[in-house]
Design a protein around this motif. Structure first.
Motif, PDB file in Angstrom:
ATOM      1  N   ARG A   7       0.750  -1.271  -0.034  1.00  0.00           N
ATOM      2  CA  ARG A   7      -0.001   0.388  -0.066  1.00  0.00           C
ATOM      3  C   ARG A   7       1.009   1.191  -0.113  1.00  0.00           C
ATOM      4  N   GLY A   8       0.356   2.124  -0.946  1.00  0.00           N
ATOM      5  CA  GLY A   8       1.306   3.519  -0.987  1.00  0.00           C
ATOM      6  C   GLY A   8       2.308   3.529  -1.935  1.00  0.00           C
ATOM      7  N   THR A   9       2.834   2.468  -2.552  1.00  0.00           N
ATOM      8  CA  THR A   9       3.830   2.534  -3.369  1.00  0.00           C
ATOM      9  C   THR A   9       3.325   3.076  -4.522  1.00  0.00           C
ATOM     10  N   ARG A  10       2.412   2.726  -5.311  1.00  0.00           N
ATOM     11  CA  ARG A  10       1.760   3.322  -6.699  1.00  0.00           C
ATOM     12  C   ARG A  10       0.135   3.100  -6.475  1.00  0.00           C
ATOM     13  N   ASP A  11      -0.545   3.791  -7.169  1.00  0.00           N
ATOM     14  CA  ASP A  11      -2.004   3.778  -7.015  1.00  0.00           C
ATOM     15  C   ASP A  11      -2.516   3.427  -8.644  1.00  0.00           C
ATOM     16  N   VAL A  12      -3.909   2.919  -8.380  1.00  0.00           N
ATOM     17  CA  VAL A  12      -4.393   2.411  -9.877  1.00  0.00           C
ATOM     18  C   VAL A  12      -5.229   3.844  -9.845  1.00  0.00           C
ATOM     19  N   VAL A  13      -5.182   4.331 -11.127  1.00  0.00           N
ATOM     20  CA  VAL A  13      -5.760   5.485 -11.855  1.00  0.00           C
ATOM     21  C   VAL A  13      -7.073   5.191 -12.510  1.00  0.00           C
ATOM     22  N   VAL A  14      -8.093   6.069 -12.269  1.00  0.00           N
ATOM     23  CA  VAL A  14      -9.266   5.767 -13.087  1.00  0.00           C
ATOM     24  C   VAL A  14      -9.883   7.115 -13.583  1.00  0.00           C
ATOM     25  N   ALA A  15     -10.212   7.214 -15.069  1.00  0.00           N
ATOM     26  CA  ALA A  15     -10.704   8.285 -15.453  1.00  0.00           C
ATOM     27  C   ALA A  15     -12.413   8.267 -15.086  1.00  0.00           C
ATOM     28  N   ALA A  16     -12.851   9.368 -14.651  1.00  0.00           N
ATOM     29  CA  ALA A  16     -14.273   9.541 -14.567  1.00  0.00           C
ATOM     30  C   ALA A  16     -14.937  10.725 -15.314  1.00  0.00           C
ATOM     31  N   THR A 103      -2.577  10.417 -20.430  1.00  0.00           N
ATOM     32  CA  THR A 103      -1.092   9.598 -20.732  1.00  0.00           C
ATOM     33  C   THR A 103      -0.175  10.033 -19.451  1.00  0.00           C
ATOM     34  N   GLU A 104      -0.221  11.321 -19.214  1.00  0.00           N
ATOM     35  CA  GLU A 104       0.751  11.654 -18.028  1.00  0.00           C
ATOM     36  C   GLU A 104       0.349  10.970 -16.899  1.00  0.00           C
ATOM     37  N   GLN A 105      -0.998  10.829 -16.502  1.00  0.00           N
ATOM     38  CA  GLN A 105      -1.268  10.149 -15.367  1.00  0.00           C
ATOM     39  C   GLN A 105      -0.875   8.699 -15.177  1.00  0.00           C
ATOM     40  N   ALA A 106      -0.919   8.239 -16.380  1.00  0.00           N
ATOM     41  CA  ALA A 106      -0.497   6.394 -16.607  1.00  0.00           C
ATOM     42  C   ALA A 106       0.880   6.440 -16.439  1.00  0.00           C
ATOM     43  N   ALA A 107       1.592   7.351 -16.332  1.00  0.00           N
ATOM     44  CA  ALA A 107       3.208   7.257 -16.463  1.00  0.00           C
ATOM     45  C   ALA A 107       3.638   6.670 -14.957  1.00  0.00           C
ATOM     46  N   GLY A 108       3.012   7.178 -13.827  1.00  0.00           N
ATOM     47  CA  GLY A 108       3.420   6.778 -12.547  1.00  0.00           C
ATOM     48  C   GLY A 108       2.575   5.659 -11.458  1.00  0.00           C
ATOM     49  N   ALA A 109       1.571   5.342 -12.580  1.00  0.00           N
ATOM     50  CA  ALA A 109       0.640   4.475 -11.869  1.00  0.00           C
ATOM     51  C   ALA A 109       0.712   3.150 -12.208  1.00  0.00           C
ATOM     52  N   VAL A 110       0.140   2.360 -11.341  1.00  0.00           N
ATOM     53  CA  VAL A 110       0.148   0.767 -11.589  1.00  0.00           C
ATOM     54  C   VAL A 110      -0.497   0.595 -13.015  1.00  0.00           C
ATOM     55  N   GLU A 111      -1.743   1.157 -13.384  1.00  0.00           N
ATOM     56  CA  GLU A 111      -2.394   0.944 -14.356  1.00  0.00           C
ATOM     57  C   GLU A 111      -3.323   2.306 -14.536  1.00  0.00           C
ATOM     58  N   ILE A 112      -3.899   2.650 -15.717  1.00  0.00           N
ATOM     59  CA  ILE A 112      -4.816   3.489 -15.752  1.00  0.00           C
ATOM     60  C   ILE A 112      -6.063   3.034 -16.531  1.00  0.00           C
ATOM     61  N   VAL A 113      -7.113   3.047 -15.750  1.00  0.00           N
ATOM     62  CA  VAL A 113      -8.367   2.449 -16.362  1.00  0.00           C
ATOM     63  C   VAL A 113      -9.507   3.421 -16.966  1.00  0.00           C
ATOM     64  N   LEU A 114      -9.788   3.300 -18.149  1.00  0.00           N
ATOM     65  CA  LEU A 114     -10.784   4.027 -18.875  1.00  0.00           C
ATOM     66  C   LEU A 114     -12.215   3.028 -19.328  1.00  0.00           C
ATOM     67  N   GLY A 115     -13.095   3.938 -19.241  1.00  0.00           N
ATOM     68  CA  GLY A 115     -14.404   3.370 -19.938  1.00  0.00           C
ATOM     69  C   GLY A 115     -14.434   3.282 -21.286  1.00  0.00           C
TER      70      GLY A 115
END
Length: 289
Positions: A7-16, A103-115
């Motif tokens: 926990r706290g190393t990297r996060d999952v990013v999702v676009a809303a 794209t910039e948000q994805a760079a430091g994330a575990v993954e980026i999730v989109l609908g």
């Protein structure tokens, strides 16, 4: 068992963006953050206007787009907390170009999730524009959430004889392990056009054995790292898109690789990865090499 990020190393990013597709993406991302024991960050992008003119001056003096974005984020946060109460959830309102920002948000994330479909901040951004463009340019895994999938606990990954598929294999094995499920390694092959010339003789048994060796060679090392994952070797004579889309009907997730060479990235994604993104019947992860 395999150790996963703490926990706290990297996060999952999702676009809303307030759409039904984004709601599906938030729920998928919350579930994956829970499986990984990492925080979830929900982002909403307010795009700049023509000629790069900001649509609002400051967050202290919010206009309609900012107020709408905040409401979207509040609702998405509520949905995520209801879905996975134990997951740490944060939100972020971003001003800028939509694709570049994601794209910039994805760079430091575990993954980026989109609908797979968008409204509001993604107006008119159907799959093929935002989702595909982010998948082309992002340096981390991009998950596009289609309706479908569920608690089947099977992950599908496309395998070929190119070493560029290694990051996709790593992501797929991790997902299968996190779910306590099965990994289906799909390798689809087709005879070259000249193979149908009557004067050329092919040993079909040897060709089939060679295709099975491709899968064994690719998954062997990863299976040692993830011994808890059951691997199904699915080798068939078919077009790769057809084989992966068919497999998606009974899967939780399909994982495909992307070469990621900038000059030709769009063309490379435009073959197998693009076809699977458009036609899969469950969420799809595109993982660049």
């Amino acid at each position: 068992m395999t150790d996963f990020p703490a926990r706290g190393t990297r996060d999952v990013v999702v676009a809303a963006d307030g759409s039904a597709g984004a709601k599906d993406a938030v729920e998928w991302a919350a579930d994956d953050a829970f499986r990984r024991h990492v925080p979830l960050r929900i982002v909403h992008v307010v795009e700049r206007g023509p000629y790069d003119i900001p649509r609002f001056s400051t967050l202290e003096w919010p206009g309609p787009l900012v107020l709408s974005g905040r409401k979207i984020l509040e609702e998405a946060e509520r949905e995520a907390r209801e879905r996975q109460p134990s997951v740490e959830v944060g939100t972020e309102l971003i001003e800028g170009d939509l694709v570049r920002s994601l794209t910039e948000q994805a760079a430091g994330a575990v993954e980026i999730v989109l609908g797979s479909r968008g409204l509001g901040g993604f107006t008119g951004a159907l799959l093929g524009s935002v989702s595909t463009r982010v998948a082309v340019h992002a340096h981390g895994p991009v998950v596009v959430v289609h309706p479908g999938g569920g608690a089947r606990r099977e992950v599908v990954v496309g395998v070929d004889d190119d070493p560029h598929c290694e990051p996709a294999l790593a992501f797929a094995f991790e997902q299968a392990a996190l779910r306590g499920g099965t990994l289906r390694a799909v390798h689809a092959w087709q005879l070259p056009v000249h193979a149908f010339a009557p004067e050329i003789v092919y040993d079909m048994d040897e060709i089939r054995r060679a295709q099975f060796r491709v899968v064994k060679d690719r998954v062997g090392a990863w299976q040692e790292k993830f011994p808890e994952v059951t691997v199904l070797e699915d080798v068939q004579s078919a077009h790769p898109v057809d084989a992966l889309v068919d497999a998606s009907a009974t899967a939780d997730l399909v994982v495909v690789g992307s070469h990621g060479r900038r000059a030709v990235a769009a063309a490379l994604l435009g073959s197998v990865s693009r076809g699977v993104l458009h036609h899969a019947r469950c969420p799809v992860a595109v993982v660049r090499s």
